[in-house]
Write an enzyme that holds these catalytic residues in place. Structure first.
Site, PDB file in Angstrom:
ATOM      1  N   ASP A 165       0.808  -1.210   0.000  1.00  0.00           N
ATOM      2  CA  ASP A 165       0.000   0.000   0.000  1.00  0.00           C
ATOM      3  C   ASP A 165       0.848   1.269   0.000  1.00  0.00           C
ATOM      4  O   ASP A 165       1.951   1.283   0.539  1.00  0.00           O
ATOM      5  CB  ASP A 165      -0.901   0.001   1.241  1.00  0.00           C
ATOM      6  CG  ASP A 165      -2.319   0.412   0.930  1.00  0.00           C
ATOM      7  OD1 ASP A 165      -2.651   0.510  -0.258  1.00  0.00           O
ATOM      8  OD2 ASP A 165      -3.082   0.638   1.867  1.00  0.00           O
ATOM      9  N   HIS A 190       3.485   3.342  -8.661  1.00  0.00           N
ATOM     10  CA  HIS A 190       3.382   1.902  -8.923  1.00  0.00           C
ATOM     11  C   HIS A 190       4.676   1.373  -9.547  1.00  0.00           C
ATOM     12  O   HIS A 190       5.118   0.257  -9.227  1.00  0.00           O
ATOM     13  CB  HIS A 190       2.201   1.629  -9.855  1.00  0.00           C
ATOM     14  CG  HIS A 190       0.874   1.986  -9.259  1.00  0.00           C
ATOM     15  ND1 HIS A 190       0.449   1.493  -8.051  1.00  0.00           N
ATOM     16  CD2 HIS A 190      -0.118   2.802  -9.704  1.00  0.00           C
ATOM     17  CE1 HIS A 190      -0.752   1.969  -7.778  1.00  0.00           C
ATOM     18  NE2 HIS A 190      -1.112   2.762  -8.759  1.00  0.00           N
ATOM     19  N   LEU A 243      11.871 -20.389  -3.930  1.00  0.00           N
ATOM     20  CA  LEU A 243      10.869 -19.499  -3.354  1.00  0.00           C
ATOM     21  C   LEU A 243       9.646 -19.506  -4.254  1.00  0.00           C
ATOM     22  O   LEU A 243       9.768 -19.476  -5.478  1.00  0.00           O
ATOM     23  CB  LEU A 243      11.411 -18.069  -3.240  1.00  0.00           C
ATOM     24  CG  LEU A 243      10.407 -16.979  -2.833  1.00  0.00           C
ATOM     25  CD1 LEU A 243      10.015 -17.139  -1.366  1.00  0.00           C
ATOM     26  CD2 LEU A 243      10.990 -15.586  -3.064  1.00  0.00           C
TER      27      LEU A 243
END
Length: 222
Positions: free
Chosen positions: A2, A19, A113
């Protein structure tokens, strides 16, 4: 993840610049996760509610997703990162869907991962979809109502086969779940930082893990 838009606005930049900067934090945190031996990271990249944002911002986010997948695929392969996605991804533009599926297929054998992208995701819609799936199994005779318990329900969620998260990191100081993994977060530890996502880096990720390690998890017990 956020605070991208606010990060940009405070600097007099368009929201999309936030972004773009935020995508760099993804790389930093993936590297930190690998260093720390974390096995699974889920990134809340685009919510079902985000479709309500201005069309230009949504279009820019979709192009940013495509570019991210193009640029990071070789790096994911090199680092042993497996990519997956949850959410109603069929709502994404066709080009995004194709690139996403290509990246998922090409990284399927990687084991270092697992990075799960939550795209067009809603915790409430996930639960609704799980209920529909359970009803279908009951109607077809695969299940009886008596067999439905929390474990069976979990196997009908988008995250079937994965453990519930141990830690939720919430950036920009927000004190809410924002419709993210509502079922799975029942006993998840929460770490809130005032930093906007574009400012969240390796040191912050490791600090969150250090704080998590100091907590006592009792799961309702003593």
């Amino acid at each position: 993840m956020d605070g991208n838009g606010r990060w940009a606005q405070e600097r007099g930049l368009p929201r999309l610049a936030g972004h773009e900067q935020g995508s760099k934090s993804i790389r930093a945190c993936v590297e930190a996760a690998i260093e720390a031996g974390v096995e699974i990271v889920t990134l809340y990249a685009f919510s079902a509610e985000n479709w309500k944002r201005p069309a230009a911002e949504v279009a820019g986010l979709m192009l940013l997703l495509e570019r991210f997948l193009d640029e990071k695929l070789a790096e994911m392969q090199k680092e042993g990162v497996r990519l997956l996605a949850i959410g109603r991804t069929s709502q994404l533009p066709g080009a995004c869907q194709r690139k996403l599926q290509q990246a998922i297929a090409q990284t399927a054998q990687n084991t270092r991962l697992t990075v799960i992208l939550a795209l067009s995701y809603s915790g409430r819609l996930e639960i609704v979809d799980a209920v529909k799936s359970l009803l279908s199994d009951v109607q077809s005779g695969k299940l009886t109502p008596e067999q439905i318990d929390p474990d069976v329900f979990s196997q009908h969620l988008y995250t079937a086969g994965f453990p519930d998260p141990d830690l939720l990191i919430r950036t920009s100081g927000e004190m809410r779940l924002s419709n993210f993994l509502l079922w799975q977060l029942s006993y998840t530890e929460i770490h809130v930082t005032p930093k906007y996502w574009p400012d969240f880096g390796k040191a912050d990720f490791h600090a969150a893990l250090k704080e998590f390690a100091s907590r006592s998890r009792r799961y309702g017990g003593v």
